[in-house]
Motif scaffolding. Structure first.
Motif, short mmCIF file in Angstrom:
data_model
loop_
_atom_site.label_atom_id
_atom_site.label_comp_id
_atom_site.label_asym_id
_atom_site.label_seq_id
_atom_site.Cartn_x
_atom_site.Cartn_y
_atom_site.Cartn_z
N GLU A 1 0.83 -1.22 0.00
CA GLU A 1 0.00 0.00 0.00
C GLU A 1 0.86 1.26 0.00
O GLU A 1 0.59 2.22 0.72
CB GLU A 1 -0.94 -0.01 1.21
N TRP A 2 1.92 1.23 -0.83
CA TRP A 2 2.87 2.34 -0.82
C TRP A 2 2.32 3.66 -1.34
O TRP A 2 2.80 4.72 -0.92
CB TRP A 2 4.11 1.95 -1.63
N PRO A 3 1.33 3.70 -2.25
CA PRO A 3 0.90 5.03 -2.74
C PRO A 3 0.43 5.96 -1.63
O PRO A 3 0.84 7.13 -1.57
CB PRO A 3 -0.22 4.69 -3.73
N GLY A 4 -0.43 5.45 -0.74
CA GLY A 4 -0.92 6.31 0.34
C GLY A 4 0.19 6.71 1.29
O GLY A 4 0.26 7.86 1.74
N ARG A 5 1.06 5.75 1.61
CA ARG A 5 2.17 6.04 2.53
C ARG A 5 3.12 7.05 1.91
O ARG A 5 3.61 7.96 2.59
CB ARG A 5 2.90 4.73 2.83
N LEU A 6 3.41 6.91 0.61
CA LEU A 6 4.32 7.84 -0.05
C LEU A 6 3.73 9.24 -0.10
O LEU A 6 4.44 10.24 0.07
CB LEU A 6 4.63 7.33 -1.46
N LEU A 7 2.42 9.32 -0.32
CA LEU A 7 1.77 10.63 -0.33
C LEU A 7 1.87 11.29 1.05
O LEU A 7 2.08 12.51 1.15
CB LEU A 7 0.31 10.47 -0.75
N GLU A 8 1.73 10.49 2.12
CA GLU A 8 1.88 11.04 3.46
C GLU A 8 3.29 11.62 3.66
O GLU A 8 3.44 12.72 4.23
CB GLU A 8 1.65 9.94 4.50
N GLU A 9 4.30 10.88 3.21
CA GLU A 9 5.68 11.36 3.36
C GLU A 9 5.92 12.63 2.55
O GLU A 9 6.62 13.55 3.00
CB GLU A 9 6.66 10.27 2.93
N HIS A 10 5.36 12.70 1.34
CA HIS A 10 5.49 13.92 0.54
C HIS A 10 4.84 15.10 1.26
O HIS A 10 5.38 16.21 1.25
CB HIS A 10 4.83 13.71 -0.83
N ALA A 11 3.67 14.85 1.89
CA ALA A 11 2.97 15.94 2.59
C ALA A 11 3.80 16.44 3.77
O ALA A 11 3.88 17.66 4.00
CB ALA A 11 1.60 15.45 3.06
N LEU A 12 4.42 15.52 4.51
CA LEU A 12 5.24 15.93 5.65
C LEU A 12 6.47 16.71 5.19
O LEU A 12 6.89 17.68 5.84
CB LEU A 12 5.66 14.70 6.46
N LEU A 13 7.08 16.29 4.09
CA LEU A 13 8.22 17.03 3.55
C LEU A 13 7.81 18.43 3.11
O LEU A 13 8.51 19.41 3.37
CB LEU A 13 8.82 16.27 2.36
N HIS A 14 6.66 18.53 2.44
CA HIS A 14 6.18 19.84 2.00
C HIS A 14 5.88 20.73 3.20
O HIS A 14 6.22 21.94 3.21
CB HIS A 14 4.93 19.67 1.14
N LEU A 15 5.25 20.15 4.23
CA LEU A 15 4.94 20.92 5.43
C LEU A 15 6.23 21.43 6.08
O LEU A 15 6.28 22.58 6.53
CB LEU A 15 4.17 20.04 6.41
N LEU A 16 7.28 20.61 6.11
CA LEU A 16 8.54 21.03 6.72
C LEU A 16 9.18 22.17 5.92
O LEU A 16 9.67 23.15 6.51
CB LEU A 16 9.49 19.84 6.79
N ALA A 17 9.18 22.05 4.59
CA ALA A 17 9.79 23.09 3.76
C ALA A 17 9.05 24.42 3.91
O ALA A 17 9.68 25.49 4.04
CB ALA A 17 9.80 22.64 2.30
N VAL A 18 7.72 24.37 3.93
CA VAL A 18 6.94 25.60 4.07
C VAL A 18 7.10 26.18 5.48
O VAL A 18 7.22 27.40 5.66
CB VAL A 18 5.47 25.33 3.75
N ALA A 19 7.12 25.31 6.48
CA ALA A 19 7.28 25.78 7.86
C ALA A 19 8.64 26.46 8.04
O ALA A 19 8.74 27.47 8.74
CB ALA A 19 7.14 24.62 8.83
N TYR A 20 9.69 25.91 7.43
CA TYR A 20 11.00 26.56 7.53
C TYR A 20 10.95 27.94 6.86
O TYR A 20 11.48 28.92 7.42
CB TYR A 20 12.07 25.69 6.87
N ARG A 21 10.35 28.02 5.70
CA ARG A 21 10.29 29.31 4.97
C ARG A 21 9.51 30.34 5.77
O ARG A 21 9.82 31.54 5.71
CB ARG A 21 9.65 29.05 3.61
N ARG A 22 8.52 29.90 6.56
CA ARG A 22 7.67 30.84 7.29
C ARG A 22 7.89 30.74 8.81
O ARG A 22 7.00 31.04 9.60
CB ARG A 22 6.21 30.55 6.97
N ARG A 23 9.09 30.32 9.18
CA ARG A 23 9.36 30.09 10.59
C ARG A 23 9.24 31.34 11.45
O ARG A 23 8.97 31.25 12.65
CB ARG A 23 10.74 29.47 10.77
N ALA A 24 9.44 32.50 10.87
CA ALA A 24 9.32 33.74 11.64
C ALA A 24 7.89 33.96 12.13
O ALA A 24 7.67 34.69 13.10
CB ALA A 24 9.78 34.93 10.80
N GLU A 25 6.92 33.33 11.48
CA GLU A 25 5.52 33.48 11.87
C GLU A 25 5.09 32.45 12.90
O GLU A 25 3.97 32.51 13.41
CB GLU A 25 4.62 33.35 10.63
N LEU A 26 5.95 31.49 13.22
CA LEU A 26 5.57 30.40 14.10
C LEU A 26 5.86 30.73 15.56
O LEU A 26 6.74 31.55 15.85
CB LEU A 26 6.35 29.13 13.71
#
Length: 487
Positions: free
Chosen positions: A195-220
């Motif tokens: 069932e890798w498609p769903g799991r891979l999508l979860e990992e992509h979402a977490l990576l995207h969340l991390l990249a966006v959170a780093y870019r906007r870390r001053a707001e956190l």
């Protein structure tokens, strides 16, 4: 007096399978003409192939080991064999320590005193620099990661090949973002799962969340911004952690797990505070084949100060100081003392730790300032401040929680830190099944289910387990007599 450990607890300390087998071979009373227990100190002389017996000593409080044999394993088979004898009530009480055992204890106390003095004298670390050249490199690397993730979603998850992930991970390493690189490297393993498609999508979402959170870390919020920096790969030094306020509690050692990471072995030890309810993870590392820290014994409890790493859901911590019981202090006072160099001490004072820029203070478990959330790994022994002279008391059956409370705690941890990969739980009054435990699915790769079912026998039990996004990994349970059973 320390309650005797179970056979499981002793054998769990062995560095490898051959040591476990050899220890059982020397755990015969006839091999130990001299053996005894004084307070928390176990000692004995084991007859070997030579004319001189091997002198073995175990400080049950930390624990710590000493043997005159040439083995490089730690603990060696003689120390383990002596512990097995003790666990089966085969070691009598003694009135005092032999001179060689007393000398070893005094040397350890003197080293601990010097370590405490160095820690107390260490200056507070300077505040972390908000922006630097490294931040520019990391920002560029994570911007590329965002573009790559968008392309993956646009083109389809099945289009990526392993060499694509490897190349991106190497570029993130070059950009000084090792944490993000590690998450990308994991994608290749996820692709091989069911069932890798769903799991891979979860990992992509977490990576995207991390990249966006780093870019906007001053707001956190500051705690979440610290979490993001650590997840990206910015280090937090040991000195910075030890400069933070500490939390004192009686910490139950729930269990541990070793895993290979490249050419290193990582040991995860899970703790939980009796008064605060806080969870803690103690991490230690060693090159493959080398002994790992064995000072925390599953099923025991320690009175200690923990200094937690910063973050929105702090879990990792350092054992800053362990508090010796009065019994240990009395034994040390009456132990034979060797001649010591000028300036060394047989005992030592507890070092106090500071928050950055403030007087050196700590937070007790019963203080209103002690937070109730747990953090992510704690280091022990000489690698994390003054951890000498500690007591590892028998913990008994650890207080647990209901399944609903456990699910709520995991949800709170994920809400605070969405990248949380594991969390310790203690479930009480649960009847295990072949694939589930208290409504949680069991990790598919876990192989201890039949041992757990045998201990339970269809009755409710208390189980300490490690939660992961893929399921629970049970660590420890207790039988109907309260004996620790390591799963």
């Amino acid at each position: 007096m320390i309650e005797r450990w179970s056979r499981d607890q002793v054998l769990s300390l062995a560095p490898d399978a051959s040591s476990r087998k050899a220890a059982q071979g020397v755990a015969a009373p006839g091999r130990w003409p001299v053996r005894g227990l004084t307070g928390e100190v176990l000692f004995g002389e084991c007859e070997g192939s030579g004319a001189t017996p091997y002198q073995a000593c175990v400080d049950l409080g930390e624990p710590a080991y000493r043997c005159s044999c040439p083995s490089r394993k730690f603990p060696c088979k003689h120390a383990l064999g002596l512990l097995l004898l003790w666990s089966s009530d085969g070691v009598p009480h003694a009135d005092g320590l032999p001179a060689w055992a007393g000398e070893w204890l005094a040397q350890r106390e003197a080293r601990a005193a010097r370590s405490a003095a160095r820690l107390e004298a260490a200056p507070s670390p300077p505040p972390r620099n908000g922006e630097s050249l490294r931040h520019g490199r990391v920002a560029a690397g994570l911007a590329e990661l965002e573009r790559w993730l968008a392309d993956q979603i646009r083109q389809g998850l099945a289009t990526a090949a392993p060499h694509d992930w490897e190349g991106l991970a190497k570029r993130l390493i070059d950009a000084q973002a090792p944490g993000a690189a590690g998450m990308v490297t994991r994608l290749a393993r996820v692709r091989d799962e069911d069932e890798w498609p769903g799991r891979l999508l979860e990992e992509h979402a977490l990576l995207h969340l991390l990249a966006v959170a780093y870019r906007r870390r001053a707001e956190l919020p500051p705690e979440l911004a610290e979490t993001v920096l650590m997840r990206v790969g910015f280090p937090v030094t040991r000195e910075e952690v030890l400069a933070r306020p500490v939390v004192r509690d009686r910490w139950d050692v729930l269990g541990r797990r070793d895993e290979e990471q490249d050419r290193l072995t990582a040991r995860r030890v899970w703790l939980r505070g009796r008064s605060t309810g806080r969870a803690a993870l103690i991490l230690s590392f060693a090159p493959s084949g080398q002994p790992l820290d064995a000072s925390l014994v599953t099923g025991t409890a320690i009175d200690a100060d923990l200094a937690f790493y910063p973050g929105a859901a702090p879990l990792r911590a350092l054992v800053a100081h362990r508090h010796p019981p009065a019994l240990r202090e009395a034994v040390a006072e009456h132990a034979p003392q060797p001649s010591a160099p000028s300036g060394t001490l047989a005992g030592h004072a507890s070092p106090s730790l500071s928050g950055a820029g403030s007087p050196r203070t700590g937070v007790r478990a019963d203080s209103p300032e002690a937070p109730l959330m747990g953090g992510s790994g704690a280091e022990t022994g000489s690698s994390a401040g003054d951890a000498r002279g500690a007591s590892s008391e028998a913990g008994g059956v650890v207080p647990g929680m209901s399944a609903d409370d456990a699910m709520g705690e995991v949800a709170a941890a994920l809400a605070a830190d969405p990248w949380t990969e594991s969390w310790p739980l203690v479930l009480t009054g649960v009847v295990p099944g072949e694939a589930t435990l208290a409504g949680f699915p069991l990790l598919a790769s876990w192989r201890g289910v039949w041992r757990l079912l045998a201990v339970s026998g269809g009755r409710p039990v208390t189980v300490a387990a490690e939660w992961t996004p893929r399921g629970l990994r049970p660590l420890t349970t207790w039988d109907e007599d309260g004996t620790v059973v390591i799963l």
